[in-house]
Design a protein around this motif. Structure first.
Motif, PDB file in Angstrom:
ATOM      1  N   THR A 165      25.669 -96.734 -43.988  1.00  0.00           N
ATOM      2  CA  THR A 165      27.122 -96.657 -43.860  1.00  0.00           C
ATOM      3  C   THR A 165      27.535 -97.019 -42.446  1.00  0.00           C
ATOM      4  OG1 THR A 165      29.016 -95.145 -43.912  1.00  0.00           O
ATOM      5  CG2 THR A 165      26.884 -94.204 -43.389  1.00  0.00           C
ATOM      6  N   GLU A 166      28.750 -97.494 -42.278  1.00  0.00           N
ATOM      7  CA  GLU A 166      29.234 -97.828 -40.943  1.00  0.00           C
ATOM      8  C   GLU A 166      29.948 -96.674 -40.272  1.00  0.00           C
ATOM      9  OE1 GLU A 166      33.552 -99.911 -41.348  1.00  0.00           O
ATOM     10  OE2 GLU A 166      31.872-101.118 -42.031  1.00  0.00           O
ATOM     11  N   ARG A 167      30.116 -95.548 -40.965  1.00  0.00           N
ATOM     12  CA  ARG A 167      30.793 -94.384 -40.408  1.00  0.00           C
ATOM     13  C   ARG A 167      29.779 -93.327 -39.997  1.00  0.00           C
ATOM     14  NH1 ARG A 167      35.717 -95.785 -38.735  1.00  0.00           N
ATOM     15  NH2 ARG A 167      37.005 -96.708 -40.383  1.00  0.00           N
ATOM     16  N   THR A 170      29.959 -90.184 -42.250  1.00  0.00           N
ATOM     17  CA  THR A 170      29.302 -90.324 -43.547  1.00  0.00           C
ATOM     18  C   THR A 170      27.788 -90.265 -43.397  1.00  0.00           C
ATOM     19  OG1 THR A 170      31.129 -91.750 -44.237  1.00  0.00           O
ATOM     20  CG2 THR A 170      29.184 -91.719 -45.633  1.00  0.00           C
ATOM     21  N   GLY A 242      27.353-101.272 -42.561  1.00  0.00           N
ATOM     22  CA  GLY A 242      26.299-100.582 -43.272  1.00  0.00           C
ATOM     23  C   GLY A 242      25.856-101.380 -44.480  1.00  0.00           C
ATOM     24  N   ALA A 244      25.951-100.301 -47.506  1.00  0.00           N
ATOM     25  CA  ALA A 244      27.037-100.101 -48.473  1.00  0.00           C
ATOM     26  C   ALA A 244      28.331-100.626 -47.870  1.00  0.00           C
ATOM     27  CB  ALA A 244      27.182 -98.630 -48.825  1.00  0.00           C
ATOM     28  N   SER A 246      32.157-101.164 -46.851  1.00  0.00           N
ATOM     29  CA  SER A 246      33.283-100.234 -46.732  1.00  0.00           C
ATOM     30  C   SER A 246      34.524-100.866 -47.335  1.00  0.00           C
ATOM     31  CB  SER A 246      33.534 -99.885 -45.263  1.00  0.00           C
ATOM     32  OG  SER A 246      33.832-101.051 -44.531  1.00  0.00           O
ATOM     33  N   THR A 264      35.889 -89.121 -48.013  1.00  0.00           N
ATOM     34  CA  THR A 264      34.508 -89.299 -48.463  1.00  0.00           C
ATOM     35  C   THR A 264      33.650 -88.128 -48.021  1.00  0.00           C
ATOM     36  OG1 THR A 264      34.740 -91.702 -48.340  1.00  0.00           O
ATOM     37  CG2 THR A 264      32.499 -90.812 -48.372  1.00  0.00           C
TER      38      THR A 264
END
Length: 494
Positions: A165-167, A170, A242, A244, A246, A264
């Motif tokens: 993920t890019e967060r 998360t 990421g 996944a 976004s 999320t």
């Protein structure tokens, strides 16, 4: 890169190592004073045989000796803390750095694309091994390896989460969620007596290794496989993104910004608490009988938790433990204010029609509503519709929000140290009263005064429900949050 990370963590990393090794050392001293003779240790071990409530939280007693009791008391705590340390180290130096843009500056220098991930993993795994080495001096080589093993595994788990993920929030949810789920599996296995289920938990592997040498191979292989997966994902994904993809947010609608930012994470937390409530509540529902409080140690245990009924006592302990874990959610939500401030997102957002108070209040609303939702689903699944269990779960909310309000104060008044202060407060609330304080010779009643959960009425164990402590805790949370909002309104951002 590794020297750079060591300089950045020159305070945080030693603090983690001293905390874990110090907790083990102080518990060793406490139990040496409590059980000065082999007969005293054997007597207490016999008292523990019927106390499945304690066994669920600590794991199986491996030997009716002083050494066995020390490992029983502090082993699972040390395993979990080492795993949490490794997760936070890896994500701090990988996904969080990438999200903030700082890693892009580092990558502009002549270093490999694998260097940030390799150095973060090296630091986390090295810290885990150092903790294990220090613990070896106290509890022996087997215990030292058992403490280091979860750190190796969850460092690799965090490395994989950082690629997905890019967060950063998360990624923390994924890695910490994996730790929570596997802890729940170990809890259910020891509490229900279905001991083979421990094979599905890294904490369970450490418990199994305490009685069987070859089990250490399992966490080593798992860490190696997960590390290889993390490097493979790192080589194939775009920098800053990421695996996944976004989703883009909707244009306009700044009223819903906090909800979109945290939804999320909140859905993941609520799901995890529903599963935790169902798993742990199912274990408690199957327990019958009472706890013998004739011994001084067991008498003290009943004094802290209420009646001698095993099922009700365990349910209350579960609700308090989930409340302590839930207190981390408002902390993370509030710290997002600081993250937005340092990354520049807050400046962009505040250049629109939204104001500072509206921006901060939106995050606080999510923190309150999210904590309430988490404890509500935990109470419903743990009690299977029993209103008493639901009430006990909801009672934890004001105490959890006090911890989040302290984080709000820190973000407003000492923003650079806000993350450190918030996590220290969360650890103190969860550990000082039951582990650190008593191991230092402070009585449970005195040590627990630092925890807001200590003041809650124990409704599941026969205590009358009273509104005074709930109103008091809610007032403290409101006061701290208001002071933080007032300060945030006038101080310079950044």
């Amino acid at each position: 890169m590794l020297r750079f990370l060591l300089r950045r963590d020159r305070v945080v990393l030693p603090a983690w190592i001293v905390l874990i090794a110090g907790v083990v050392l102080s518990t060793t001293g406490q139990y040496s004073r409590m059980f000065p003779t082999p007969e005293a240790a054997l007597s207490f071990a016999q008292d523990l045989e019927g106390n499945t409530a304690l066994t669920a939280f600590t794991g199986q007693l491996t030997a009716p000796t002083l050494h066995g009791l020390i490992l029983w008391k502090i082993g699972d705590v040390a395993f979990t803390l080492t795993a949490l340390m490794a997760i936070l180290i890896v994500l701090r130096h990988t996904r969080a750095e990438e999200e903030s843009g700082r890693q892009e500056l580092l990558r502009s220098t002549p270093i490999s694309r694998y260097a940030p991930l390799a150095s973060a993993l090296g630091l986390a795994m090295g810290a885990s091994l150092l903790v294990g080495t220090l613990v070896t001096v106290i509890g022996g080589l087997r215990f030292g390896l058992a403490v280091a093993a979860p750190g190796l595994v969850f460092a690799a788990v965090a490395a994989v989460a950082a690629q997905l993920t890019e967060r950063s929030s998360t990624a923390h949810l994924i890695a910490c969620g994996a730790l929570g789920v596997t802890y729940g599996v170990r809890f259910a296995a020891d509490g229900s007596g279905v001991l083979w289920a421990r094979w599905f938990s890294p904490n369970g592997w450490s418990h199994l290794f305490l009685v069987s040498d070859w089990v250490i191979v399992v966490p080593l292989v798992a860490a190696a496989v997960l590390t290889a997966i993390a490097f493979r994902l790192n080589s194939s994904r775009d920098f800053g993104a990421g695996v996944a993809p976004s989703k883009l947010g909707k244009a306009g609608g700044d009223v819903n910004v906090p909800w979109r930012v945290h939804r999320t994470q909140l859905i993941g937390w609520v799901t995890a608490f529903a599963l935790a409530g169902a798993t742990m509540g199912g274990v408690a529902a199957g327990m019958r009988g009472t706890i013998d409080g004739s011994s001084p140690v067991m008498g003290e245990f009943l004094h802290r938790y209420g009646t001698g009924t095993i099922g009700d006592t365990l349910l209350w302990m579960i609700m308090v433990s989930l409340g302590g874990a839930a207190a981390l959610f408002p902390v993370l939500v509030v710290l997002r204010l600081r993250a937005d401030e340092t990354s520049g997102r807050a400046e962009l957002l505040l250049s629109t029609a939204i104001g500072r108070m509206r921006w901060a209040a939106g995050h606080l609303v999510v923190a309150v509503a999210g904590t309430l939702a988490m404890m509500a689903v935990a109470g419903l699944t743990a009690g299977r519709g029993d209103l008493h269990v639901l009430t006990a779960a909801l009672l934890q909310v004001p105490a959890a929000l006090v911890v989040g309000a302290v984080a709000m104060l820190a973000v407003a008044f000492v923003p650079r140290a806000a993350a450190a202060i918030s996590f220290v407060v969360w650890l103190v609330v969860n550990m000082f009263g039951e582990i650190v304080g008593p191991s230092l010779g402070i009585g449970y009643d005195v040590a627990n005064l630092v925890s807001p959960f200590h003041f809650l009425p124990r409704v599941l164990t026969g205590e009358q429900l009273t509104a005074a402590p709930l109103i008091g805790l809610a007032a403290v949370a409101f006061l701290f949050s208001s002071l933080g909002m007032a300060r945030l309104r006038v101080r310079d951002l950044g």
